[in-house]
Design a protein around this motif. Structure first.
Motif, PDB file in Angstrom:
ATOM      1  N   TYR A 189     -11.529  32.548   9.112  1.00  0.00           N
ATOM      2  CA  TYR A 189     -12.424  33.306   8.228  1.00  0.00           C
ATOM      3  C   TYR A 189     -13.018  34.571   8.884  1.00  0.00           C
ATOM      4  O   TYR A 189     -13.711  35.342   8.228  1.00  0.00           O
ATOM      5  CB  TYR A 189     -13.583  32.413   7.765  1.00  0.00           C
ATOM      6  N   GLY A 190     -12.767  34.759  10.171  1.00  0.00           N
ATOM      7  CA  GLY A 190     -13.333  35.934  10.839  1.00  0.00           C
ATOM      8  C   GLY A 190     -14.750  35.691  11.338  1.00  0.00           C
ATOM      9  O   GLY A 190     -15.358  34.651  11.070  1.00  0.00           O
ATOM     10  N   VAL A 191     -15.274  36.669  12.106  1.00  0.00           N
ATOM     11  CA  VAL A 191     -16.636  36.602  12.657  1.00  0.00           C
ATOM     12  C   VAL A 191     -17.554  37.439  11.770  1.00  0.00           C
ATOM     13  O   VAL A 191     -17.254  38.592  11.464  1.00  0.00           O
ATOM     14  CB  VAL A 191     -16.669  37.119  14.111  1.00  0.00           C
ATOM     15  N   ASN A 192     -18.654  36.822  11.344  1.00  0.00           N
ATOM     16  CA  ASN A 192     -19.622  37.525  10.491  1.00  0.00           C
ATOM     17  C   ASN A 192     -20.397  38.530  11.362  1.00  0.00           C
ATOM     18  O   ASN A 192     -21.286  38.169  12.128  1.00  0.00           O
ATOM     19  CB  ASN A 192     -20.578  36.525   9.851  1.00  0.00           C
ATOM     20  N   SER A 193     -20.044  39.810  11.236  1.00  0.00           N
ATOM     21  CA  SER A 193     -20.681  40.838  12.074  1.00  0.00           C
ATOM     22  C   SER A 193     -22.068  41.230  11.563  1.00  0.00           C
ATOM     23  O   SER A 193     -22.788  41.968  12.241  1.00  0.00           O
ATOM     24  CB  SER A 193     -19.788  42.086  12.127  1.00  0.00           C
ATOM     25  N   ARG A 194     -22.457  40.759  10.363  1.00  0.00           N
ATOM     26  CA  ARG A 194     -23.771  41.116   9.828  1.00  0.00           C
ATOM     27  C   ARG A 194     -24.869  40.155  10.243  1.00  0.00           C
ATOM     28  O   ARG A 194     -26.038  40.382   9.941  1.00  0.00           O
ATOM     29  CB  ARG A 194     -23.696  41.188   8.300  1.00  0.00           C
ATOM     30  N   GLU A 195     -24.510  39.039  10.896  1.00  0.00           N
ATOM     31  CA  GLU A 195     -25.526  38.107  11.352  1.00  0.00           C
ATOM     32  C   GLU A 195     -26.335  38.733  12.491  1.00  0.00           C
ATOM     33  O   GLU A 195     -25.823  39.495  13.305  1.00  0.00           O
ATOM     34  CB  GLU A 195     -24.878  36.812  11.840  1.00  0.00           C
ATOM     35  N   ARG A 196     -27.620  38.417  12.532  1.00  0.00           N
ATOM     36  CA  ARG A 196     -28.517  38.900  13.566  1.00  0.00           C
ATOM     37  C   ARG A 196     -29.196  37.722  14.266  1.00  0.00           C
ATOM     38  O   ARG A 196     -29.427  36.680  13.650  1.00  0.00           O
ATOM     39  CB  ARG A 196     -29.598  39.825  12.970  1.00  0.00           C
ATOM     40  N   ASP A 197     -29.503  37.897  15.537  1.00  0.00           N
ATOM     41  CA  ASP A 197     -30.218  36.853  16.271  1.00  0.00           C
ATOM     42  C   ASP A 197     -31.618  36.702  15.719  1.00  0.00           C
ATOM     43  O   ASP A 197     -32.245  37.675  15.287  1.00  0.00           O
ATOM     44  CB  ASP A 197     -30.300  37.220  17.756  1.00  0.00           C
ATOM     45  N   ARG A 198     -32.100  35.458  15.719  1.00  0.00           N
ATOM     46  CA  ARG A 198     -33.471  35.200  15.307  1.00  0.00           C
ATOM     47  C   ARG A 198     -33.997  34.017  16.101  1.00  0.00           C
ATOM     48  O   ARG A 198     -33.281  33.482  16.957  1.00  0.00           O
ATOM     49  CB  ARG A 198     -33.547  34.916  13.797  1.00  0.00           C
ATOM     50  N   ALA A 199     -35.237  33.644  15.860  1.00  0.00           N
ATOM     51  CA  ALA A 199     -35.855  32.574  16.642  1.00  0.00           C
ATOM     52  C   ALA A 199     -35.068  31.278  16.492  1.00  0.00           C
ATOM     53  O   ALA A 199     -34.873  30.790  15.375  1.00  0.00           O
ATOM     54  CB  ALA A 199     -37.309  32.370  16.194  1.00  0.00           C
ATOM     55  N   GLY A 200     -34.589  30.700  17.598  1.00  0.00           N
ATOM     56  CA  GLY A 200     -33.858  29.439  17.591  1.00  0.00           C
ATOM     57  C   GLY A 200     -32.423  29.562  17.121  1.00  0.00           C
ATOM     58  O   GLY A 200     -31.764  28.534  16.893  1.00  0.00           O
ATOM     59  N   PHE A 201     -31.923  30.788  16.949  1.00  0.00           N
ATOM     60  CA  PHE A 201     -30.551  30.959  16.449  1.00  0.00           C
ATOM     61  C   PHE A 201     -29.935  32.192  17.085  1.00  0.00           C
ATOM     62  O   PHE A 201     -30.584  33.243  17.168  1.00  0.00           O
ATOM     63  CB  PHE A 201     -30.565  31.116  14.925  1.00  0.00           C
ATOM     64  N   ILE A 202     -28.666  32.030  17.556  1.00  0.00           N
ATOM     65  CA  ILE A 202     -27.918  33.136  18.150  1.00  0.00           C
ATOM     66  C   ILE A 202     -26.682  33.372  17.288  1.00  0.00           C
ATOM     67  O   ILE A 202     -25.924  32.430  17.001  1.00  0.00           O
ATOM     68  CB  ILE A 202     -27.501  32.832  19.597  1.00  0.00           C
ATOM     69  N   ALA A 203     -26.480  34.561  16.843  1.00  0.00           N
ATOM     70  CA  ALA A 203     -25.320  34.877  15.998  1.00  0.00           C
ATOM     71  C   ALA A 203     -24.034  34.625  16.774  1.00  0.00           C
ATOM     72  O   ALA A 203     -23.965  34.774  18.001  1.00  0.00           O
ATOM     73  CB  ALA A 203     -25.402  36.328  15.540  1.00  0.00           C
ATOM     74  N   ASP A 204     -22.971  34.224  16.017  1.00  0.00           N
ATOM     75  CA  ASP A 204     -21.680  33.893  16.655  1.00  0.00           C
ATOM     76  C   ASP A 204     -21.115  35.084  17.417  1.00  0.00           C
ATOM     77  O   ASP A 204     -20.475  34.910  18.463  1.00  0.00           O
ATOM     78  CB  ASP A 204     -20.672  33.437  15.593  1.00  0.00           C
ATOM     79  N   LYS A 205     -21.310  36.327  16.935  1.00  0.00           N
ATOM     80  CA  LYS A 205     -20.728  37.479  17.613  1.00  0.00           C
ATOM     81  C   LYS A 205     -21.333  37.684  18.995  1.00  0.00           C
ATOM     82  O   LYS A 205     -20.686  38.261  19.880  1.00  0.00           O
ATOM     83  CB  LYS A 205     -20.933  38.737  16.767  1.00  0.00           C
ATOM     84  N   ASN A 206     -22.575  37.197  19.195  1.00  0.00           N
ATOM     85  CA  ASN A 206     -23.210  37.288  20.512  1.00  0.00           C
ATOM     86  C   ASN A 206     -23.043  35.998  21.305  1.00  0.00           C
ATOM     87  O   ASN A 206     -22.885  36.012  22.526  1.00  0.00           O
ATOM     88  CB  ASN A 206     -24.695  37.604  20.360  1.00  0.00           C
ATOM     89  N   ARG A 207     -23.072  34.858  20.606  1.00  0.00           N
ATOM     90  CA  ARG A 207     -22.997  33.566  21.279  1.00  0.00           C
ATOM     91  C   ARG A 207     -21.627  33.340  21.919  1.00  0.00           C
ATOM     92  O   ARG A 207     -21.523  32.798  23.030  1.00  0.00           O
ATOM     93  CB  ARG A 207     -23.291  32.458  20.267  1.00  0.00           C
TER      94      ARG A 207
END
Length: 463
Positions: A42-60
């Motif tokens: 399905y690809g990597v969601n590039s619109r996700e952003r890091d937030r408290a307690g969560f790291i976006a897949d593109k950064n993780r």
């Protein structure tokens, strides 16, 4: 599968048919392989952003080595044996470069794109896959999703997959919001439009009343205009009659003027009046004559002022006690007043001598008597001392008489007995003489200028 993804650096994993169980210690990459499988489909969601307690897949799951995120999967599908490849061309779009070809060839699979790869091969969307088949290690998303609801509705009801409660609720909520949401929506807009129409209707009624009033005013003004037009016509007729009368008078005056002009022309010919050029030249000469006359008047006025200044200077010189003398003689007289012969009173000196000589004999006798001496030398010395005192006193009184005579002479002659004041009077007299001489020179110059201008005026007048 071959992946450069997270801690996986070019590692490969091969799965067989049926249920595959991977058993390995912690931090060996099991969760990373699951995330890679989701990303390759399905690809990597590039619109996700890091937030408290969560790291976006593109950064993780960014490769630890700093390399670009990429991967490949060989799989068997209903479309045949396929090779799926994803690579990263831009840093902002990880694994955004997708390729799907038939295994062992370079022939692309028609209609299979990166955005629709997972849904095409699995038959479900990414949201349904994450909430049903794809179970992560620590959580399973249980949030609402319209696609998942359609799938559930298809399983428990008639098999219809086009109905979703969430979509229906959202559609109803959108419709309600479209109709009214606080002060926005179609109903408030219609109410505002209705109020605007009411206002416009009220303005129309007001304008209609104003129109009726304006029409009545127009009718009244039209009648007034007709009356004024009639008055204007009468005024025009009266003015025309006045102009005709004035024209007639002007014509009569013109005829009379022509007669007078003819008479004047005849008189000019009889009297031999000079030409216009001669008259213009004479007028210029008259202007020059007036200019010269004003210059003569000015020169005479300046001469008179100079004469007045000369008279004042002479009066100041004559008022000085040195009047009639030159500055040098005045200075000499001021410096030599003590050498002039004066009248002095000899009586005090004579009385002193007459009284002092007998007094000397008396003093000599008294000295000889008191001392009891009969010395002729002592008598002679006493007589000489007394006689010297008498002579000195007589000379002192004579000098005082001379000084008193000089002081009386200076006071009578100059009004003061102070020698410094007399010398200052001499210096002031010298300055007054200089001012008088300068005033005399100015009078001579201005008299000469006035005489010259007067001669020029006389010749111009004769001309």
């Amino acid at each position: 599968m071959t992946a450069t993804f997270g801690k996986l650096q070019g590692r490969s994993l091969e799965l067989g048919d049926g249920l595959n169980i991977i058993e390995a210690p912690n931090e060996t990459g099991k969760s990373t392989w699951c995330a890679f499988l989701l990303s390759i489909l399905y690809g990597v969601n590039s619109r996700e952003r890091d937030r408290a307690g969560f790291i976006a897949d593109k950064n993780r799951f960014a490769p630890w080595s700093g390399a670009a995120m990429s991967g490949r999967m060989d799989c068997g599908t209903e479309l045949g044996e396929l090779t799926l490849t994803r690579a990263t061309r831009r840093q902002t779009s990880p694994m955004g470069e997708f390729s799907a070809v038939y295994a062992g060839t370079n022939e692309p699979v028609p209609g299979l794109t990166g955005a629709a790869c997972g849904e095409t091969l699995l038959g479900i969307s990414r949201e349904v896959f994450e909430r049903s088949a794809f179970i992560r290690q620590n959580n399973l998303p249980i949030s609402q999703d319209a696609e998942l609801e359609r799938r559930i509705a298809a399983l428990i009801s008639s098999g219809e997959e086009g109905t979703s409660y969430t979509e229906a609720a959202d559609a109803l909520k959108k419709q309600l919001n479209r109709r009214r949401h606080n002060r926005t929506g179609q109903l408030p807009a219609l109410e505002t439009e209705l109020a605007e129409l009411d206002r416009q209707l009220s303005e129309s009624n007001s304008l209609a009343r104003q129109l009726v009033q304006a029409r009545s005013e127009v009718e009244a003004l039209s009648r007034r205009a007709e009356i004024l037009q009639a008055e204007l016509t009468d005024c025009d007729r009266w003015e025309a009659a006045q102009r005709r009368q004035a024209l007639s008078g002007a014509a009569s005056a013109a005829e009379q003027a022509e007669v007078r002009a003819a008479q004047v022309q005849e008189r000019l010919q009889q009297d031999q009046i000079p030409e216009n050029e001669t008259i213009a030249r004479l007028r210029g000469a008259i202007v020059n004559l007036e200019t010269t006359r004003r210059a003569v008047d000015k020169a005479r006025s300046e001469r008179d002022e100079a004469m007045k200044a000369l008279l004042r200077a002479e009066a100041a010189v004559n008022e000085s006690p040195f009047a009639g003398q030159s500055p040098e003689s005045a200075r000499r007289e001021a410096a030599g007043t003590e050498n002039e012969p004066v009248k002095w009173n000899p009586v005090p000196g004579v009385l002193t001598f007459l009284i002092g000589v007998p007094l000397c004999f008396v003093v000599t006798y008294a000295v000889l008597f008191l001392t009891g001496s009969h010395s002729k030398l002592l008598a002679l010395l006493t007589m000489l001392a007394g006689f010297s005192c008498v002579c000195a006193l007589a000379l002192f009184l004579k000098k005082r008489a001379f000084q008193a005579g000089w002081a009386e002479l200076r006071l009578k002659r100059f009004g003061t007995a102070d020698l410094d004041a007399i010398r200052q009077l001499a210096e002031d007299y010298a300055k007054l003489c200089e001012a008088r001489d300068a005033a005399q020179a100015s009078v001579n110059a201005k008299s000469a200028a006035a005489d010259t201008l007067y001669s020029s005026l006389s010749s111009n007048e004769q001309g």
